[in-house]
Scaffold this active site. Structure first.
Site, mmCIF file in Angstrom:
data_model
loop_
_atom_site.group_PDB
_atom_site.id
_atom_site.type_symbol
_atom_site.label_atom_id
_atom_site.label_comp_id
_atom_site.label_asym_id
_atom_site.label_seq_id
_atom_site.Cartn_x
_atom_site.Cartn_y
_atom_site.Cartn_z
ATOM 1 N N GLY A 264 -8.601 12.362 34.524
ATOM 2 C CA GLY A 264 -8.163 10.976 34.329
ATOM 3 C C GLY A 264 -9.295 10.181 33.813
ATOM 4 N N GLU A 301 -15.646 5.323 37.562
ATOM 5 C CA GLU A 301 -16.546 5.667 36.377
ATOM 6 C C GLU A 301 -17.632 4.830 36.213
ATOM 7 O OE1 GLU A 301 -15.804 8.587 35.500
ATOM 8 O OE2 GLU A 301 -13.771 8.382 36.468
ATOM 9 N N GLU A 323 -19.922 13.357 42.505
ATOM 10 C CA GLU A 323 -18.567 12.869 42.802
ATOM 11 C C GLU A 323 -18.070 12.494 44.126
ATOM 12 O OE1 GLU A 323 -16.833 12.234 40.463
ATOM 13 O OE2 GLU A 323 -17.724 13.490 38.858
#
Length: 872
Positions: A264, A301, A323
């Protein structure tokens, strides 16, 4: 192909440090010359070989401290460069090599995406650019010079701050840019982009008063669709300063939109590279859900700048350290900006339909695996979403203030280092107890969540003392066996619960810590009455478990109407939906229950039982097919699909008048700018779906008109409503959508997905034609996922009893694996639940797995296929 297994137990620190790297990247017409100058400091006093990783690199020369290294001083294989006896004191190592990004179809390392060059180095892509240890615990400061043709590559980007740029004195047709990143980072965060890109700028002033230049780079013509992503970035920067006290640390922040991208987005330090689908958007070309998704991913991000970049992973077994934590942070960001209840419900639904499915199948693995063959196979919902749930449980157990104290200590202690999950957990605990408080749970036992795979099952049996007003809960926990883990120890499970009476909640919510195989919990001083009060349990989904508890229809309806926790209220409705759908799937429809639920839904619509349209849409939403398959003794996806359609049709007829009234009210806010009007547009889609299934011709006509309207949310809702209905309006709507968006690949992927997932008698032939369509891009993962993902979500075609859907999927994945192993290995998991089906379907799917197993496969795909084979 035999691939070595990497084990956590074998981890050893790299015997060399590389504090500084200078890269000289010269882009030529047919290749790229890469010169890497590394300052290397041996960490040991004894001589050990220097082992560097390299894939598809053409070696030109090796120089140590200015002197060429003779060929007998090193060995070179297809994957490694080994210097046998490097100096034992600090030295400079300069290696020159060549790469060919123009024929790199893996989308790893440096590769061509249409007219630009771009990079993707996580997890192990840097070794495709130059020889390097390529492991996350080797942190270096990078200085990068890029040289290229000025016309073909007018924009040259890398990490850090731009030092200088301009034409070459010796050749004015070429130019260079020099970038310097003052913060040490692992190689997986390196990024480089070169191409003809258009730039859109904005500025952000930090809390300390620094001005940061924000630059978003897109292909020509896409500039009008960038404002949402830039606004999202500024929101994320503001939120991280306000909530976590974390400020951006460089002079500029760059984002590049790329069509060909396996992921993504990627958090490369200061140069994020995004899949175009997650950048280019406005309300005309993106749905409300996509706008929120873009906002969330941009934030994700950006948040990595601290939880992932400034503090990175010691090794890839720690992947969830960055993550899981960053998913928790982006979930919290979205909840703060929009609706906490709706966001939590969306996340729980996603977890149940994807991660729980993974947890119970052959590819099940812990949040912190103990070994792997291909690390790319561990970018999973277990690492990300279940990892986030572990962080959320810590937050629940400790509370906001104590959790944030632990976060502050973690950042302070490990900034600039490569850390482990243990480093994080112990920092959180130490910070939370800094003022002398007790932790409240066993920290070592909590960490079992990282090492045990599978979804825990919590069983609750209730005993009611009507004379004493005491509700006693006998609670047990059990985690089923998973591959490689036949037995499990008890976990620390936070269980938030409350009692709901006829007028709402009675008393305060209680947080119970489950940490034994079995334990008893008593709720006292409750109203003395014949029947026990309703129990609201695992409120806010306080732990990622499955609950086994007898709940009557009356109790579920009471909770649906009165529970003050939106997630528990939604869960009460989900129990009723599951009961109804599964009964229909057994061909034993529970008509009295269906009537009672229809009445409850009618009351929610007509009596103002729920004023928030977004939450009302959540209450009306049925459980996902994957969740229902997991609830069946023998999964029958085709029957479940048919049951969905029949129930929607019945409800469309049963609730026709209130649904029409709801539709009329929703129309008033159709044109409201996102996020306003989102709930009404969600309700419109749901109403259209039920009424279209019931045969409402006026609604079908309205849906066709919406496809050409100004709102992509309504256009897509219309297409989804018409998709399962075999009617002329469906074909007209799909044709109109294609004609309108055929020149916009990002949007056209949606059309490919819709066409592939539309149930037709000749569905497989239609899908074959899509793959041959002139606008299908076989090199773009988005396009591949659109068509083959559409096939997988089309039960009548994919699950055809003759196995044709399975065989076709296997053929396609074998071909894709030859050019893009990451995409293939992730998609091959569509076969992972084959053992849950009836014998005929199971055998057909097993033949497709054998078909894959007999092919020449990449290490990535081979690992997944092997795990799915019954003899494994």
């Amino acid at each position: 192909m035999t691939t070595a297994t990497t084990r956590l137990a074998d981890y050893r620190p790299y015997p060399f440090q590389i504090p500084n790297i200078e890269l000289d990247v010269v882009v030529e017409e047919q290749h790229i010359a890469i010169s890497s100058s590394m300052q290397i400091e041996p960490a040991l006093t004894t001589k050990v070989p220097l082992v560097l990783q390299g894939l598809n690199l053409e070696l030109d020369s090796i120089v140590i401290n200015g002197s060429s290294v003779p060929t007998d001083a090193y060995s070179l294989s297809s994957s490694e460069l080994v210097l046998h006896q490097p100096p034992i004191h600090p030295f400079e190592l300069k290696i020159i090599c060549r790469i060919d990004p123009f024929n790199n179809t893996s989308l790893e390392g440096l590769y061509a995406s249409e007219s630009m060059l771009t990079s993707q180095c996580e997890a192990e892509g840097f070794r495709r650019i130059c020889f390097h240890p390529d492991r996350p615990d080797v942190l270096s400061r990078y200085r990068v010079r890029i040289e290229a043709d000025r016309t073909r590559y007018p924009v040259l980007l890398s990490n850090g701050n731009l030092v200088s740029k301009g034409p070459l004195a010796k050749d004015p047709m070429r130019h260079e840019a020099i970038w310097d990143d003052p913060y040490p980072k692992p190689a997986y965060l390196f990024a480089l982009v070169a191409g003809a890109l258009q730039e859109v700028q904005a500025h952000f002033k930090t809390t300390s008063g620094r001005s940061v230049l924000l630059r978003l780079h897109v292909e020509n013509g896409d500039e009008p669709y960038t404002s949402h992503a830039l606004d999202s970035l500024k929101k994320a920067m503001t939120w991280d300063e306000k909530v976590y006290g974390l400020e951006y640390d460089l002079d500029e922040y760059n984002i590049v939109a790329v069509r060909h991208f396996n992921m993504g987005a990627m958090e490369n330090k200061s140069l994020n590279i995004f899949n175009s689908k997650l950048v280019l958007a406005d309300s005309e070309c993106a749905t409300d859900g996509e706008l929120e998704r873009i906002e969330s991913v941009v934030a994700h991000e950006y948040f990595h700048n601290w939880t992932g970049n400034r503090i990175t992973c010691r090794d890839w077994f720690q992947l969830s350290l960055k993550e899981g934590l960053t998913v928790f942070r982006d979930q919290s960001f979205t909840a703060d900006l929009h609706s906490k209840a709706v966001k939590r419900i969306e996340d729980v639904s996603m977890l149940r339909n994807t991660q729980f499915r993974e947890d119970s199948g052959p590819t099940s693995h812990p949040v912190k695996p103990s070994e792997y063959k291909a690390i790319d196979n561990f970018y999973t919902t277990t690492i990300y979403e279940k990892g986030a749930e572990l962080i959320r449980m810590l937050h629940t157990l400790l509370g906001q203030q104590r959790f944030m104290a632990g976060m502050a200590l973690y950042v302070q202690r490990f900034d600039g280092t490569a850390a482990t999950t243990e480093d994080f957990i112990h920092s959180i605990a130490e910070g939370a107890c800094a003022n002398g408080e007790q932790l409240g749970f066993d920290l070592d036992q909590f960490q079992r969540w990282y090492h045990q795979s599978g979804t825990p099952q919590v069983c609750v049996k209730r005993h009611w003392d009507s004379q004493g007003g005491t509700l006693t809960l006998e609670v047990s926990q059990f985690t089923p066996p998973t591959p490689g883990q036949p037995s499990k120890a008890p976990l620390v499970i936070p269980m938030a619960l409350a009692v709901i009476g006829p007028n709402g909640r009675i008393g305060e919510e209680k947080l119970v810590v489950l940490d034994q195989d079995t334990q008893s919990v008593s709720l006292r001083d409750l109203p003395r009455q014949a029947k026990p009060p309703a129990l609201s349990i695992f409120r806010r989904f306080s732990a990622p478990i499955t609950l086994q508890m007898d709940v009557s229809v009356d109790e579920s309806l009471q909770l649906l109407a009165l529970d003050d926790d939106p997630v528990a209220r939604w869960e009460a409705g989900q129990r009723l939906w599951r009961k109804i759908l599964l009964a229909r799937a057994r061909k034993q429809a529970d008509k009295p229950l269906e009537e009672r639920l229809a009445l409850a839904l009618n009351q929610l619509i007509t009596s103002g039982g729920e004023s928030d349209p977004s939450f009302l849409a959540m209450l009306f939403g049925m459980p996902g097919l994957a969740e229902l398959e997991a609830a069946q003794d023998v999964a029958d996806p085709l029957m479940l699909y048919q049951v969905y359609q029949s129930l929607k049709s019945w409800l469309g007829v049963k609730l026709s008048d209130p649904l029409q009234n709801l539709l009329e009210r929703s129309r008033l806010n159709w044109g409201a700018q996102w996020p306003a009007g989102q709930g009404e547009r969600m309700l419109t889609g749901l109403t259209w779906s039920w009424l279209a299934a019931a045969g409402d011709c006026e609604v079908r006509k309205e849906a066709v008109e919406a496809v050409n309207g100004p709102s992509m949310s309504l256009a897509r809702a219309a297409l989804r409503a018409l998709q399962p209905v075999e009617c002329n309006e469906r074909d007209e709507a799909l044709k109109s959508f294609y004609e309108r968006w055929q020149d916009r690949p990002v949007i056209l992927d949606t059309w490919f997905a819709l066409e592939a997932s539309t149930p037709r008698s000749d569905g497989l032939e239609q899908i074959k034609q899509l793959l041959d369509h002139p606008r299908f891009d076989p090199m773009a993962p988005n396009a591949i996922r659109a068509v083959l993902g559409g096939l997988a979500s089309n039960p009548p075609v994919f699950h055809a009893i003759d196995g044709s859907g399975y065989n076709f999927m296997a053929d396609q994945l074998i071909a894709i694996d030859q050019r893009n192993p990451i995409t293939a290995s992730r998609m091959v998991k569509v076969f992972s639940r084959w053992q849950t089906y009836a014998p005929s379907r199971k055998e057909a799917m097993h033949r497709a797995i054998d078909q894959l197993a007999s092919a020449e496969l990449s290490a990535n795909t081979r690992e997944v296929v092997t795990l799915m084979q019954p003899e494994h």
